[in-house]
Write a protein that holds these residues in place. Structure first.
Motif, PDB file in Angstrom:
ATOM      1  N   ALA A 254      41.397  48.533  52.245  1.00  0.00           N
ATOM      2  CA  ALA A 254      41.852  47.595  53.276  1.00  0.00           C
ATOM      3  C   ALA A 254      40.677  46.897  53.951  1.00  0.00           C
ATOM      4  CB  ALA A 254      42.696  48.334  54.312  1.00  0.00           C
ATOM      5  N   LEU A 255      39.636  47.656  54.280  1.00  0.00           N
ATOM      6  CA  LEU A 255      38.473  47.050  54.938  1.00  0.00           C
ATOM      7  C   LEU A 255      37.725  46.131  53.985  1.00  0.00           C
ATOM      8  CD1 LEU A 255      37.060  50.086  56.962  1.00  0.00           C
ATOM      9  CD2 LEU A 255      38.315  48.122  57.847  1.00  0.00           C
ATOM     10  N   ALA A 256      37.545  46.553  52.743  1.00  0.00           N
ATOM     11  CA  ALA A 256      36.822  45.728  51.776  1.00  0.00           C
ATOM     12  C   ALA A 256      37.552  44.411  51.536  1.00  0.00           C
ATOM     13  CB  ALA A 256      36.643  46.482  50.467  1.00  0.00           C
TER      14      ALA A 256
ATOM     15  N   PRO B 253      35.980  38.718  59.115  1.00  0.00           N
ATOM     16  CA  PRO B 253      34.774  39.541  59.254  1.00  0.00           C
ATOM     17  C   PRO B 253      35.010  40.725  60.179  1.00  0.00           C
ATOM     18  CG  PRO B 253      34.236  37.210  59.461  1.00  0.00           C
ATOM     19  CD  PRO B 253      35.728  37.308  59.473  1.00  0.00           C
ATOM     20  N   LEU B 254      34.407  41.859  59.864  1.00  0.00           N
ATOM     21  CA  LEU B 254      34.584  43.090  60.625  1.00  0.00           C
ATOM     22  C   LEU B 254      33.558  43.181  61.748  1.00  0.00           C
ATOM     23  CD1 LEU B 254      34.978  45.557  57.612  1.00  0.00           C
ATOM     24  CD2 LEU B 254      36.806  44.404  58.881  1.00  0.00           C
ATOM     25  N   ASN B 255      33.884  43.966  62.781  1.00  0.00           N
ATOM     26  CA  ASN B 255      32.876  44.235  63.805  1.00  0.00           C
ATOM     27  C   ASN B 255      31.859  45.240  63.267  1.00  0.00           C
ATOM     28  OD1 ASN B 255      33.886  46.910  64.222  1.00  0.00           O
ATOM     29  ND2 ASN B 255      35.392  46.158  65.690  1.00  0.00           N
ATOM     30  N   ALA B 256      30.803  45.453  64.035  1.00  0.00           N
ATOM     31  CA  ALA B 256      29.691  46.273  63.549  1.00  0.00           C
ATOM     32  C   ALA B 256      30.133  47.697  63.217  1.00  0.00           C
ATOM     33  CB  ALA B 256      28.571  46.287  64.581  1.00  0.00           C
ATOM     34  N   ALA B 257      31.008  48.275  64.056  1.00  0.00           N
ATOM     35  CA  ALA B 257      31.443  49.654  63.828  1.00  0.00           C
ATOM     36  C   ALA B 257      32.265  49.771  62.548  1.00  0.00           C
ATOM     37  CB  ALA B 257      32.247  50.156  65.030  1.00  0.00           C
ATOM     38  N   ASP B 258      33.143  48.812  62.324  1.00  0.00           N
ATOM     39  CA  ASP B 258      33.972  48.859  61.114  1.00  0.00           C
ATOM     40  C   ASP B 258      33.149  48.557  59.868  1.00  0.00           C
ATOM     41  OD1 ASP B 258      36.077  49.486  62.700  1.00  0.00           O
ATOM     42  OD2 ASP B 258      37.065  47.540  62.589  1.00  0.00           O
TER      43      ASP B 258
ATOM     44  N   LEU C 162      32.909  50.915  56.716  1.00  0.00           N
ATOM     45  CA  LEU C 162      33.092  50.491  55.331  1.00  0.00           C
ATOM     46  C   LEU C 162      31.929  50.954  54.463  1.00  0.00           C
ATOM     47  CD1 LEU C 162      34.470  48.858  53.081  1.00  0.00           C
ATOM     48  CD2 LEU C 162      33.318  46.819  53.979  1.00  0.00           C
ATOM     49  N   ALA C 163      30.709  50.861  55.006  1.00  0.00           N
ATOM     50  CA  ALA C 163      29.537  51.297  54.237  1.00  0.00           C
ATOM     51  C   ALA C 163      29.622  52.784  53.926  1.00  0.00           C
ATOM     52  CB  ALA C 163      28.263  50.987  55.017  1.00  0.00           C
ATOM     53  N   ALA C 164      30.059  53.585  54.882  1.00  0.00           N
ATOM     54  CA  ALA C 164      30.180  55.025  54.662  1.00  0.00           C
ATOM     55  C   ALA C 164      31.256  55.325  53.618  1.00  0.00           C
ATOM     56  CB  ALA C 164      30.490  55.730  55.975  1.00  0.00           C
ATOM     57  N   LEU C 165      32.380  54.613  53.700  1.00  0.00           N
ATOM     58  CA  LEU C 165      33.457  54.831  52.737  1.00  0.00           C
ATOM     59  C   LEU C 165      33.054  54.387  51.339  1.00  0.00           C
ATOM     60  CD1 LEU C 165      36.431  53.583  54.926  1.00  0.00           C
ATOM     61  CD2 LEU C 165      36.152  55.909  54.081  1.00  0.00           C
ATOM     62  N   ALA C 166      32.304  53.283  51.264  1.00  0.00           N
ATOM     63  CA  ALA C 166      31.917  52.751  49.951  1.00  0.00           C
ATOM     64  C   ALA C 166      31.069  53.746  49.176  1.00  0.00           C
ATOM     65  CB  ALA C 166      31.166  51.437  50.132  1.00  0.00           C
ATOM     66  N   LYS C 167      30.271  54.549  49.849  1.00  0.00           N
ATOM     67  CA  LYS C 167      29.434  55.526  49.150  1.00  0.00           C
ATOM     68  C   LYS C 167      30.266  56.507  48.343  1.00  0.00           C
ATOM     69  CE  LYS C 167      25.684  55.318  52.545  1.00  0.00           C
ATOM     70  NZ  LYS C 167      24.946  56.040  53.610  1.00  0.00           N
ATOM     71  N   THR C 168      31.495  56.759  48.806  1.00  0.00           N
ATOM     72  CA  THR C 168      32.371  57.709  48.122  1.00  0.00           C
ATOM     73  C   THR C 168      33.317  57.040  47.135  1.00  0.00           C
ATOM     74  OG1 THR C 168      32.304  59.186  50.041  1.00  0.00           O
ATOM     75  CG2 THR C 168      34.125  59.490  48.486  1.00  0.00           C
ATOM     76  N   PHE C 169      33.806  55.839  47.489  1.00  0.00           N
ATOM     77  CA  PHE C 169      34.929  55.279  46.731  1.00  0.00           C
ATOM     78  C   PHE C 169      34.580  54.046  45.900  1.00  0.00           C
ATOM     79  CE2 PHE C 169      36.792  57.440  50.434  1.00  0.00           C
ATOM     80  CZ  PHE C 169      37.608  58.351  49.771  1.00  0.00           C
ATOM     81  N   VAL C 170      33.316  53.634  45.889  1.00  0.00           N
ATOM     82  CA  VAL C 170      33.000  52.378  45.224  1.00  0.00           C
ATOM     83  C   VAL C 170      33.188  52.435  43.713  1.00  0.00           C
ATOM     84  CG1 VAL C 170      30.536  52.804  44.820  1.00  0.00           C
ATOM     85  CG2 VAL C 170      31.327  50.475  45.271  1.00  0.00           C
ATOM     86  N   ASP C 171      33.140  53.614  43.122  1.00  0.00           N
ATOM     87  CA  ASP C 171      33.336  53.694  41.675  1.00  0.00           C
ATOM     88  C   ASP C 171      34.788  54.002  41.314  1.00  0.00           C
ATOM     89  OD1 ASP C 171      33.274  56.214  42.692  1.00  0.00           O
ATOM     90  OD2 ASP C 171      31.805  57.010  41.268  1.00  0.00           O
ATOM     91  N   GLY C 172      35.692  53.884  42.281  1.00  0.00           N
ATOM     92  CA  GLY C 172      37.124  54.054  42.026  1.00  0.00           C
ATOM     93  C   GLY C 172      37.812  52.701  42.014  1.00  0.00           C
TER      94      GLY C 172
END
Length: 704
Positions: free
Chosen positions: A165-167, A172-177, A181-191
């Protein structure tokens, strides 16, 4: 990450656990949540009741901690005057009392010359427990906020869904979001990946994670590649701040350079290099493009950055055309960049550029809905003389001035509005029947969340929502990091003509229908200040909430800094801070030394509404006070009140033009079939399967 999921979705991720009788613990959790204004949905309560009690206990600790932090209840909010808002002294009486005490103390004469150094000033004079003992119990009312937490899937499922959803966000997202997203991408980017990632900063975060995993990146401009390299180096993908590039692996260099080579095959795209030449030079030192002769396009990028090759920017070519009076040539150039063309409409119209309407008509179908809405909003009043214009940068630092622009031709403005309305309407999805909470009618459409603070109940700049309580109490809390830090909560009161009618602050503790809780001048363990206002006694037309940095660390440097407000009934009593009455709480982390989170406005009938600002003033390095920056604050307020944003009301009117049934929620007239609900808290009686849009999902209402 579970806390982030709850904050963004109001859904509770529920991990797998053995069955059991968790009824007692689930009900205890629900009771604890009610005390801070939350409750478990029936589905979530039933799910937890059928689980092992120890698993429910573990989850309860996480959920309660997450929502308490969400509304600011994770800290103990003490006040300087223990029985605030009662028995707060008159300001002069208070100062004179401290001065007399100091003067009669041996060696105290010297400190009388500096009021802020008077013994007993600016530090809590009692513990939180002592303060709590003098307050009567809080009376809970049915009108208090109750936010429903819904049943989610497993933590992995919820986190993966939030990543997508965030990707795929269209705004554009605020700094916290963006950090989330960066934290989530580390886990889910290859899915699983979203079909498109429309926002450039979001794409950069995803690309950085893909590079780290050895996956190819998605990029169609050279700046996309630059952003990805910044993200991989832990830098700023928005390109606001300089990035110190790290060392890249050979595979990462290969990926970046081969992507650059493919993009640079279109020589027109080399023009973007000129916008960030110094960053490109620094990146070239890390990528060593001369070692890869098979990618001449990549080498060309860095040749442009060094000045060894010419690639005039589109902006430079457009400026050249306009400076010679050739508006038609400028439009011809801009047709290749639809977004830039739409952002230049006002200037081109003032220049009398021929064929402007036709150019907008031709490029509109290939432009994002967000861009079309932004232009439609800008054209809202450009056929009339304008007042002060508000300018806000990407750090929410604001300034206002009279732009002196003449009104645009009324006929052209009308034609463009109609064109944009038609194009936007054609993109709207079929919502079925739309039912809404009337409180959202004047909520601004979220065209960008960059300047919005993270928090609870936060709405886009310019949004208006009704204030229903008899008492309005806003608050700030901060905790210093390394240096003694003094923030001051203040309220500037303005009359109908936006002239200063007074203020409440540490220099004016009482008056104008309000009371200040007292000044705290250091926050090693955290500090809170409050302002309480009996709205029926406030004669001012506007109340501008303000947080000033008197001394110490900036908002972004403090360990913690946030603002919020509560709506209360006069009979409720209770503590200075009661989480159940918190309507909004937002981080205060922007640039500048003066924060203007929101203002409160009274209408002609005596009703009040909150107007979201999300602004920061530059201020002075130290000693900022509300009375000293009243002129600049008022100018900001004029800028905000003088421009009407596009709101949910506009969206509802577009749906009505398509024949969609759109109505305020009525439990006696529930539509049949597909239903979309838009509001703050979904009412009981919504049909099963209704598509519920609370504030955390409002951005999804903007089509791609």
């Amino acid at each position: 990450m579970e806390t982030f999921v709850i904050r963004k979705t109001m859904r509770v991720p529920v991990p797998a656990a053995p069955p059991g009788d968790g009824t007692a613990m689930a009900r205890r959790l629900d009771a604890a949540l009610l005390s801070v204004g939350f409750t478990l949905s029936p589905e979530l309560l039933a799910e937890l009741s059928g689980r092992d009690p120890s698993a429910v206990t573990t989850l309860a600790v996480k959920v309660l901690a997450a929502v308490r932090e969400l509304v600011g209840d994770h800290v103990a909010h003490n006040v300087y005057f223990a029985d605030f808002p009662a028995n707060v002294p008159d300001t002069m009486e208070f100062w004179l009392g401290l001065a007399r005490k100091a003067a009669t103390t041996p060696g105290g004469e010297a400190v009388v010359r500096d009021l802020l150094s008077l013994p007993g000033y600016g530090r809590y004079r009692h513990t939180f427990e002592d303060m709590a003992a003098v307050h009567e119990d809080f009376l809970e009312l049915a009108s208090d906020r109750v936010t429903v937490l819904n049943l989610g899937g497993t933590p992995e499922e919820e986190a993966a869904a939030l990543y997508l959803a965030l990707a795929a966000s269209t705004v554009p997202l605020n700094a916290a979001d963006l950090a989330g997203l960066a934290a989530l991408a580390k886990t889910f980017v290859d899915g699983p990946e979203p079909e498109t990632v429309p926002v450039r900063e979001n794409k950069a975060v995803v690309n950085a994670a893909r590079l780290a995993r050895g996956l190819p990146i998605r990029a169609d401009t050279v700046t996309d590649v630059l952003r990805a390299a910044c993200g991989l180096s832990g830098g700023d993908v928005t390109l606001l701040e300089p990035t110190r590039f790290g060392s890249f692996t050979r595979a990462q260099r290969t990926s970046l350079l081969s992507t650059l080579d493919a993009i640079a095959a279109d020589a027109e795209k080399l023009a973007d290099v000129g916008r960030h030449t110094e960053r490109w030079k620094r990146l070239g030192e890390r990528l060593h493009p001369h070692e890869y002769p098979r990618w001449p396009g990549a080498a060309a990028v860095f040749a442009v950055a060094r000045g060894d090759r010419s690639a005039p920017t589109l902006a430079a070519r457009v400026e050249r055309a306009l400076s010679t009076g050739d508006g038609g040539a400028a439009i011809g150039l801009l047709r290749a960049a639809p977004g830039v063309l739409l952002r230049s409409v006002d200037r081109l119209a003032r220049a009398g550029a021929p064929g402007l309407f036709e150019a907008v008509r031709d490029v509109a179908p290939g432009t994002s809905t967000r861009m079309l809405l932004a232009l439609r909003q800008h054209l809202g009043d450009r056929d009339a003389p304008s007042g002060p214009r508000l300018f806000v940068n990407r750090s929410s630092l604001a300034w206002a001035r009279s732009d002196g622009l003449p009104p645009l031709d009324a006929g052209l403005v009308a034609e463009l509005r109609t064109l944009l309305d038609t194009e936007i309407t054609d993109r709207l999805p079929d919502p079925g029947a739309v039912v809404y909470d009337p409180a959202v009618l004047d909520v601004a459409l979220p065209l960008s969340q960059k300047g919005d603070a993270a928090g609870f109940g936060v709405l886009p700049r310019g949004s208006r929502t009704p204030v229903r309580g008899e008492l309005l109490r806003f608050f700030t809390h901060w905790r210093q990091n390394r240096h003694t830090t003094d923030y001051d909560l203040s309220a500037l009161l303005l009359d109908d003509r936006l002239a200063t009618a007074g203020w409440l602050s540490f220099t004016e503790l009482k008056g104008f229908g309000g009371t200040h809780s007292g000044d705290i001048t250091a926050a090693p363990d955290g500090a809170s200040e409050f302002i309480d206002l009996a709205l029926s006694e406030v004669e001012a037309r506007y109340i501008v909430a303000q947080v000033d940095i008197y001394d110490g660390e900036g908002f972004a440097n403090a360990a913690e800094s946030y603002f919020g407000y509560m709506e209360r009934d006069a009979t409720q009593l209770g503590m200075p801070f009661e989480a159940r009455t918190v309507r909004m709480k937002s981080d205060v982390r922007g640039a500048g030394r003066v924060a203007l989170p929101l203002l409160f406005a009274r209408d002609d009938a005596g009703g009040w509404s909150a107007v979201w600002l999300h602004l920061f003033l530059q201020g002075r390095p130290d000693f900022n006070m509300v009375e000293d920056n009243a002129a600049s604050t008022t100018l900001m307020v004029r800028g905000v009140l003088g421009r009407a944003p596009l709101t949910m009301r506009y969206l509802f009117d577009l749906w009505r033009s398509l024949g969609v049934e759109v109505a305020a929620w009525d439990p006696l007239a529930v539509p049949a079939g597909k239903v979309t609900w838009i509001g703050f808290e979904p009412p009981e009686g919504l049909p099963p399967g209704a598509d519920v849009h609370r504030p955390e999902r409002f951005a999804e209402l903007v089509p791609e």
